[in-house]
Design a protein around this motif. Structure first.
Motif, short mmCIF file in Angstrom:
data_model
loop_
_atom_site.label_atom_id
_atom_site.label_comp_id
_atom_site.label_asym_id
_atom_site.label_seq_id
_atom_site.Cartn_x
_atom_site.Cartn_y
_atom_site.Cartn_z
N ILE A 12 0.84 -1.20 0.00
CA ILE A 12 0.00 0.00 0.00
C ILE A 12 0.87 1.25 0.00
N THR A 13 1.94 1.24 0.82
CA THR A 13 2.82 2.40 0.88
C THR A 13 3.50 2.66 -0.45
N SER A 14 3.89 1.60 -1.15
CA SER A 14 4.51 1.76 -2.46
C SER A 14 3.55 2.40 -3.45
N LEU A 15 2.29 1.98 -3.38
CA LEU A 15 1.28 2.57 -4.26
C LEU A 15 1.10 4.04 -3.95
N LEU A 16 1.09 4.37 -2.66
CA LEU A 16 0.93 5.77 -2.27
C LEU A 16 2.07 6.63 -2.79
N VAL A 17 3.32 6.16 -2.64
CA VAL A 17 4.48 6.93 -3.11
C VAL A 17 4.39 7.15 -4.60
N ALA A 18 4.01 6.12 -5.34
CA ALA A 18 3.88 6.27 -6.80
C ALA A 18 2.82 7.29 -7.14
N MET A 19 1.73 7.28 -6.38
CA MET A 19 0.64 8.22 -6.65
C MET A 19 1.06 9.65 -6.38
N VAL A 20 1.79 9.88 -5.29
CA VAL A 20 2.26 11.23 -4.96
C VAL A 20 3.21 11.75 -6.02
N LEU A 21 4.13 10.88 -6.50
CA LEU A 21 5.07 11.29 -7.53
C LEU A 21 4.34 11.67 -8.80
N GLN A 384 -9.57 6.75 -8.25
CA GLN A 384 -9.60 5.80 -7.14
C GLN A 384 -8.83 4.52 -7.45
N ARG A 385 -8.13 4.49 -8.58
CA ARG A 385 -7.52 3.24 -9.02
C ARG A 385 -6.47 2.72 -8.02
N ASP A 386 -5.66 3.59 -7.44
CA ASP A 386 -4.61 3.12 -6.55
C ASP A 386 -5.20 2.45 -5.30
N MET A 387 -6.22 3.07 -4.73
CA MET A 387 -6.86 2.48 -3.57
C MET A 387 -7.50 1.14 -3.92
N ILE A 388 -8.16 1.07 -5.08
CA ILE A 388 -8.80 -0.18 -5.48
C ILE A 388 -7.75 -1.25 -5.81
N THR A 389 -6.62 -0.83 -6.34
CA THR A 389 -5.53 -1.79 -6.58
C THR A 389 -5.05 -2.40 -5.27
N ALA A 390 -4.93 -1.58 -4.23
CA ALA A 390 -4.55 -2.11 -2.91
C ALA A 390 -5.61 -3.07 -2.38
N ALA A 391 -6.89 -2.72 -2.58
CA ALA A 391 -7.97 -3.61 -2.14
C ALA A 391 -7.94 -4.92 -2.90
N SER A 392 -7.63 -4.88 -4.20
CA SER A 392 -7.57 -6.11 -4.99
C SER A 392 -6.45 -7.02 -4.51
N TYR A 393 -5.34 -6.42 -4.05
CA TYR A 393 -4.25 -7.21 -3.49
C TYR A 393 -4.72 -7.94 -2.23
#
Length: 530
Positions: A12-21, A384-393
């Motif tokens: 989840i943290t990796s997804l967040l960092v990618a989203m912020v960048l 909302q794709r990043d959050m949903i990607t984390a949920a799919s994991y």
């Protein structure tokens, strides 16, 4: 277990960092017989005469609509900013969440008949010059019925007492009808309704503006309605509603001064804009219309694994909503385990919900005949794709292999009415009257085509709607929370109450956007300080 959870947080943290960048790179029951009349032209703040010079307010969001003037087709609350520029309802909300008059000056309810009598405002005209009166009310309500809108399904007939008094006879008493009819029906000229095809790309309401240009998915342009009944209103010459789906592009345009008001569906970008302290953040004060976000499985489709409540429960146990809220919420999200905000009258503290428990999720899947899991889809809207990607994991860890599919707003709207294959983001207003708001998802316009609804749910919904007192209604609503969430997981897993930010430039005044009810505003009072 601990290692798996640490791995989950790292993902989840990796997804967040990618989203912020990426971002950096670019109530009431049917009472109130004699409300205090509103003096025309005195509903909101007064703009200093020296600073009021008309002008056009430019609003930008990711929301688009399928029609600009045939209102029954607009079934989602997200369409309300468009609707309320050109159309009006009988009632409105104030900042405390109470009703106050709009096109109706007063109303009287009679649960024993049952009926609601509306005393209408006089001297009101539609933008095409037709008068607003009791007959116009009847025509619009019957058009909503013809379209199949659940808000008016309980209206059995009409008694026009005089030109400005109409009694609506109900099939049965329903505690939600005052809000259902009074707030969610927006009136159109009876003459304009004779040509619905033309009305789809124009407007003929009593609101402060009228549509002059409709480009689906691009923009809707409104100009001042010179026939509007509020004296001296609106202040603005017009409003432009622009659609920019990509949130970074939308934010950049707003910060460059291209737009006056912006709705932001990306909390990451919203937090970045808040941190600048350069813009005004608008907040809901009444609690009315707040939206909860969840994951809702299609239990009705033929062969759907989600037809089994154990599979729906497993899906819910697999999601760590607290982790998602911490990672993606930036303090703007409040988790919940039912159709209510904690502390509200319909929140039932006895609801257990489905706290994160992947082991229990796997057990339930095996009991339901899916020891090796299954493949499905999980649909997300833009932003909302990043959050949903984390949920799919999270789902994948228990065997529910959900492919993430991004869809646009019109596609999501069509899914609400036609069904979907797998899991979809569930957006629903959590205002306290479950008979109305939850009812719209059980026998109305939203999501019902994707839900396998047991008879016991509809029986309890009927008892809620016919409850003779507020106390009895709330008691039954507490029962419904347990039935829907703990026992059936019918709506899947609620995640949080959404508080997506709305920003204005410093010189924008009195929009009241989302302040009184989510997605509404008082467009006749808006002005831009020069």
């Amino acid at each position: 277990m601990k290692n798996k959870k640490n791995k989950l947080y790292l993902v989840i943290t990796s997804l967040l960092v990618a989203m912020v960048l990426t971002a950096c790179g670019g109530g009431a029951d049917a009472t109130q017989p004699q409300p205090t009349p509103v003096v025309p032209g005195q509903e909101g703040g007064q703009a200093p005469e020296a600073t009021v010079g008309g002008g056009v307010l430019r609003f930008v969001s990711h929301i688009s609509i399928s029609t600009s003037g045939y209102v029954p087709e607009l079934t989602g609350n997200a369409a309300l900013p468009f609707i309320t520029l050109a159309h009006e309802s009988l009632l409105m909300f104030d900042e405390q969440g109470n009703f106050y008059p709009s096109l109706a000056l007063s109303w009287e309810s009679d649960p024993s008949e049952p009926s609601i009598t509306w005393n209408l405002r006089q001297g009101v005209y539609f933008s095409d010059g037709e008068p607003f009166n009791a007959e116009a009310v009847r025509v619009t309500v019957e058009e909503y019925q013809r379209f199949g809108r659940g808000e008016v399904a309980n209206v059995a007939g009409f008694e026009i007492i005089d030109n400005y008094t109409i009694k609506m006879l109900l099939y049965q008493w329903d505690s939600s009808m005052l809000e259902s009819i009074g707030f969610f029906v927006y009136f159109m000229s009876p003459v304009a309704l004779q040509d619905i095809d033309s009305l789809r790309t124009s407007s003929a309401g009593t609101g402060p503006f009228r549509v002059v240009d409709f480009q689906p998915g691009v923009r809707v342009v409104y100009e001042r309605n010179e026939l509007h009944w509020r004296e001296g209103r609106p202040f603005l010459d017009g409003v432009e509603m622009h659609i920019i789906e990509e949130p970074t592009t939308r934010a950049s345009a707003f910060q460059a001064g291209e737009f006056d008001v912006m709705f932001m569906n990306s909390l990451v970008i919203g937090q970045q804009i808040m941190a600048t302290n350069e813009y005004i953040l608008l907040e809901n004060l009444s609690g009315a219309g707040l939206v909860s976000v969840g994951l809702i499985p299609n239990s009705r489709a033929e062969g759907s694994p989600f037809a089994d409540p154990r599979v729906r429960q497993a899906m819910s146990y697999a999601i760590d909503e607290e982790a998602l809220a911490r990672t993606f919420g930036f303090g703007l999200l409040q988790t919940t385990n039912q159709w209510a905000a904690p502390g509200s009258v319909t929140f039932n503290p006895a609801v257990r919900g489905f706290p994160y428990n992947p082991e229990r999720a796997r057990e339930l899947l095996a009991e339901a005949g899916f020891p090796n899991g299954f493949d499905t889809n999980i649909f997300t809207v833009i932003g909302q794709r990043d959050m949903i990607t984390a949920a799919s994991y999270m789902l994948e860890q228990v065997g529910i292999r959900a492919a993430v599919v991004q869809i646009d707003e019109p596609t999501q709207t069509s899914f609400m009415g036609e069904g979907w294959d797998g899991i979809m983001m569930h957006f629903h207003a959590i205002s306290p009257n479950l008979g109305l708001y939850m009812g719209r998802h059980l026998d109305g316009a939203f999501y019902v085509s994707g839900l396998l609804i047991p008879d016991e749910v509809m029986e309890l919904l009927g008892r809620i709607r016919s409850a003779p007192t507020e106390e009895e209604r709330i008691r039954l609503e507490h029962e419904m929370q347990i039935l829907i969430y703990d026992e059936l997981a019918l709506f899947g897993q609620p995640l949080w109450i959404n508080r997506e930010p709305v920003f204005t430039q410093q010189n924008v005044r009195d929009t009241n956007f989302s302040v009184r009810h989510l997605w509404t505003w008082t467009p006749w009072d808006m002005w831009i300080e020069r």
